[in-house]
Scaffold this motif. Structure first.
Motif, PDB file in Angstrom:
ATOM      1  N   PRO A   1       0.839  -1.215   0.000  1.00 12.72           N
ATOM      2  CA  PRO A   1       0.000   0.000   0.000  1.00 12.72           C
ATOM      3  C   PRO A   1       0.867   1.256   0.000  1.00 12.72           C
ATOM      4  O   PRO A   1       1.869   1.326   0.715  1.00 12.72           O
TER       5      PRO A   1
ATOM      6  N   ARG B   1      -3.774   1.397  -3.239  1.00 15.44           N
ATOM      7  CA  ARG B   1      -4.533   0.975  -2.076  1.00 15.44           C
ATOM      8  C   ARG B   1      -4.950  -0.487  -2.247  1.00 15.44           C
ATOM      9  O   ARG B   1      -5.045  -0.970  -3.373  1.00 15.44           O
ATOM     10  N   PRO B   2      -5.226  -1.174  -1.159  1.00 18.56           N
ATOM     11  CA  PRO B   2      -5.684  -2.571  -1.289  1.00 18.56           C
ATOM     12  C   PRO B   2      -6.894  -2.713  -2.209  1.00 18.56           C
ATOM     13  O   PRO B   2      -7.018  -3.721  -2.923  1.00 18.56           O
TER      14      PRO B   2
ATOM     15  N   VAL C   1      -2.300  -5.320  -4.288  1.00 15.46           N
ATOM     16  CA  VAL C   1      -1.799  -4.333  -3.336  1.00 15.46           C
ATOM     17  C   VAL C   1      -2.018  -4.891  -1.938  1.00 15.46           C
ATOM     18  O   VAL C   1      -3.152  -5.009  -1.466  1.00 15.46           O
ATOM     19  N   SER C   2      -0.925  -5.248  -1.298  1.00 12.55           N
ATOM     20  CA  SER C   2      -1.024  -5.900  -0.001  1.00 12.55           C
ATOM     21  C   SER C   2       0.285  -5.749   0.755  1.00 12.55           C
ATOM     22  O   SER C   2       1.357  -5.711   0.151  1.00 12.55           O
TER      23      SER C   2
END
Length: 122
Positions: A13, A84-85, A120-121
């Motif tokens: 992120p 972003r996730p 995204v992580s």
């Protein structure tokens, strides 16, 4: 006509990624990026018209993503920042001749790339 997307991957992120789509064949009125997360419908991300005018899904990506086209290299690009996730999805490039009012509709694009996974992580 062929579209070949690349550049996806795993990013934390707040990180950045640059997607590219190699284009071949004739020139189209619009080139776009769409994305599809698991269990969700395909969503418009951004598009660039032959005139150079750009369109964005402002609610989702405003100020974070930038679409561009490199005519010399015949590529379509998507610069993604502050990821972003919720940006996690398979991203697809597309080409077609939609009318202006339908630039964000997937039905306006006849040709699609194979998709590239963006995760995204942390």
């Amino acid at each position: 006509v062929q579209l070949q997307a690349s550049g996806g991957g795993l990013v934390q992120p707040g990180g950045s990624l640059r997607l590219s789509c190699a284009l071949s064949g004739r020139t189209f009125r619009s080139y776009g990026w769409f994305r599809q997360a698991p269990g969700k419908e395909r969503e418009f991300v951004a598009a660039i018209f032959y005139s150079g005018r750009k369109y964005y899904n402002t609610e989702s990506v405003k100020g974070r993503f930038t679409i561009s086209r490199d005519n010399a290299k015949n590529t379509l690009n998507l610069e993604m920042n502050s990821l972003r996730p919720e940006d996690t999805a398979v991203y697809y490039c597309a080409a077609g001749d939609p009318i202006l009012s339908s630039v964000s509709a997937s039905g306006g694009y006849k040709y699609w790339g194979q998709g590239t996974q963006v995760t995204v992580s942390s």
